[in-house]
Design an enzyme around this catalytic site. Structure first.
Site, PDB file in Angstrom:
ATOM      1  N   ALA A 175       0.835  -1.213   0.000  1.00 20.16           N
ATOM      2  CA  ALA A 175       0.000   0.000   0.000  1.00 20.16           C
ATOM      3  C   ALA A 175       0.867   1.259   0.000  1.00 20.16           C
ATOM      4  O   ALA A 175       0.374   2.348  -0.325  1.00 20.16           O
ATOM      5  CB  ALA A 175      -0.901  -0.006   1.225  1.00 20.16           C
ATOM      6  N   TYR A 189      10.882   3.082   0.230  1.00 17.86           N
ATOM      7  CA  TYR A 189      10.368   1.709   0.235  1.00 17.86           C
ATOM      8  C   TYR A 189       9.239   1.586  -0.788  1.00 17.86           C
ATOM      9  O   TYR A 189       9.185   0.650  -1.592  1.00 17.86           O
ATOM     10  CB  TYR A 189       9.892   1.380   1.649  1.00 17.86           C
ATOM     11  CG  TYR A 189       9.085   0.120   1.795  1.00 17.86           C
ATOM     12  CD1 TYR A 189       9.675  -1.141   1.718  1.00 17.86           C
ATOM     13  CD2 TYR A 189       7.699   0.178   2.033  1.00 17.86           C
ATOM     14  CE1 TYR A 189       8.919  -2.302   1.866  1.00 17.86           C
ATOM     15  CE2 TYR A 189       6.942  -0.976   2.188  1.00 17.86           C
ATOM     16  CZ  TYR A 189       7.554  -2.209   2.100  1.00 17.86           C
ATOM     17  OH  TYR A 189       6.810  -3.355   2.245  1.00 17.86           O
ATOM     18  N   ASN A 244      -0.726  -3.511   5.616  1.00 19.70           N
ATOM     19  CA  ASN A 244      -0.524  -3.801   7.043  1.00 19.70           C
ATOM     20  C   ASN A 244      -1.014  -5.164   7.500  1.00 19.70           C
ATOM     21  O   ASN A 244      -2.105  -5.310   8.053  1.00 19.70           O
ATOM     22  CB  ASN A 244      -1.221  -2.729   7.890  1.00 19.70           C
ATOM     23  CG  ASN A 244      -0.357  -1.508   8.030  1.00 19.70           C
ATOM     24  OD1 ASN A 244       0.808  -1.600   8.416  1.00 19.70           O
ATOM     25  ND2 ASN A 244      -0.920  -0.361   7.682  1.00 19.70           N
ATOM     26  N   LYS A 280       4.129  -3.241  23.667  1.00 17.68           N
ATOM     27  CA  LYS A 280       4.166  -2.182  24.689  1.00 17.68           C
ATOM     28  C   LYS A 280       3.116  -2.437  25.770  1.00 17.68           C
ATOM     29  O   LYS A 280       3.375  -2.253  26.961  1.00 17.68           O
ATOM     30  CB  LYS A 280       3.906  -0.815  24.038  1.00 17.68           C
ATOM     31  CG  LYS A 280       5.072  -0.312  23.184  1.00 17.68           C
ATOM     32  CD  LYS A 280       4.716   1.002  22.505  1.00 17.68           C
ATOM     33  CE  LYS A 280       5.800   1.422  21.521  1.00 17.68           C
ATOM     34  NZ  LYS A 280       5.529   2.715  20.868  1.00 17.68           N
TER      35      LYS A 280
END
Ligand code: NAD
Length: 339
Positions: free
Chosen positions: A119, A149, A178, A200
């Site tokens: 994407a 990229y 993603n 996290k």
């Protein structure tokens, strides 16, 4: 029995793809710079090798292969591709891999080759409004990807399409949006946002704080890896559709809301702190109109279901690492004593 080469089989999606191909009865050769970290690569043969080296490519691309899946790339999340410091390596390494693999496929007469684009090829000017990004396949030109990229992927898409047009091979291309899930990179600097946020949250003590890059209002959509592999296989099996086509989710969410979802799944009471960091484009969402029409594909479950599975797996990895760190001083002390 069909035979396939998976380039990048030591990686996240490559490993899951090998697993799927084996379930379908393929004979599979995997190749990567490294073995799959989580043992998720049940290939019949695995070559540890560098696809920037034409001699390695000549060894793994053999004329008996029915299909090649080219997923190898020098890549990572925003912390790797959006800071600028890795740009030369990203362009040089990934372009070399694609140049080598495609040319060797032509020389060996391979009839069908699949390439994973991204994407990130879509122009930044269509992704400035976090609530209304445009990523339909036909919006890719005039080109203006926001990262090198993305530019390398766009160049390579064109190269694959050119070989497809002129060298008697069927080329299939997806633009992935993603992809996340278990058995993927979750730490070390190349991890993507879903894995980083799960990590996290898993590491945070009850009542603690997690940091989210940017103001957290930037939007994305995330697709579970098994759904992605299903889309890839449908594209490869399609008799008349070749792409480039988006494979992603249309369930767009802001990064703050994504973090809130992970926190909710964890059952912890945590606060979000927005800090300066690389964030990429302001908004991005998959547009699945084309893949729905051509391959009758759409994600089969909502985002939250995939995040629950992934959070559980990453929390286990965090716990394993914590236990390993606890035993480290004891081991090194013992070692010292023996020496
Ligand atoms: P990954 O980093 O886990 O897998 C890529 C693999 O390529 C790695 O195992 C790496 O070691 C290997 N590789 C890199 N350089 C190599 C070389 N010179 N020789 C041999 N192997 C080499 O990434 P992934 O998430 O599995 O992505 C797979 C493909 O899908 C990539 O091409 C990526 O650009 C594309 N993609 C992924 C996403 C995503 O969200 N994960 C989104 C868009 C596009």
């Amino acid at each position: 029995m069909k035979t396939a080469l998976v380039c990048g089989a030591g990686g996240f999606i490559g490993g899951h793809l090998v697993t799927r191909l084996k379930k379908e009865g393929y004979w599979v050769r995997g190749v990567d710079l490294k073995e799959n970290e989580y043992g998720n690569c049940p290939s019949d043969e695995f070559v540890v090798g560098d696809l920037r080296d034409p001699l390695v490519v000549a060894k793994v691309v053999t004329s008996d292969l029915n299909e090649i899946y080219q997923l190898a790339a020098d890549m990572g999340g925003a912390g790797f591709i959006s800071t600028g410091i890795n740009d030369a390596a990203i362009m040089h390494n990934s372009a070399l891999i694609n140049l080598n693999v495609l040319e060797e496929a032509r020389v060996k007469g391979i009839k069908k080759i699949f390439y994973t684009s991204t994407a990130c090829v879509y122009p930044e000017y269509n992704q400035m409004d976090p609530n209304n990004p445009k990523c339909s396949e036909d919006s890719v030109y005039p080109a203006e990807p926001d990262s090198e990229y993305g530019w390398e992927k766009l160049f390579s898409e064109r190269m694959y399409l050119t070989y497809g047009r002129t060298c008697n091979m069927t080329v299939k291309i997806t633009r992935l949006h993603n992809i996340f899930g278990p058995l993927g990179t979750w730490t070390g600097g190349r991890e993507k946002a879903p894995a980083a946020i799960c990590r996290k949250v898993a590491e945070a003590p009850e009542g603690g704080t997690i940091e989210i890059w940017g103001d957290g209002l930037q939007t994305r959509s995330f697709l579970l890896v098994y759904e992605c592999v299903e889309g890839i296989r449908r594209l490869m099996e399609s008799p008349d559709f070749a792409g480039p086509v988006n494979i992603g989710s249309e369930e767009m969410i802001s990064m703050n809301d994504f973090a809130k979802m992970v926190i909710d799944i964890s059952g912890k009471n945590l606060t979000i702190k927005n800090i300066t960091g690389p964030t990429g484009v302001r908004g991005r969402n998959s547009d699945n109109a084309l893949i729905r029409e051509k391959l009758n594909w759409a994600p089969s479950q909502p985002l939250r279901a995939g995040v629950e599975t992934t959070y559980k797996w990453i929390a286990e990895q965090v716990e394993k690492e914590r236990r390993a760190k606890q035993t480290e001083p004891i081991l090194s002390a013992k070692h010292k004593h023996v020496a």
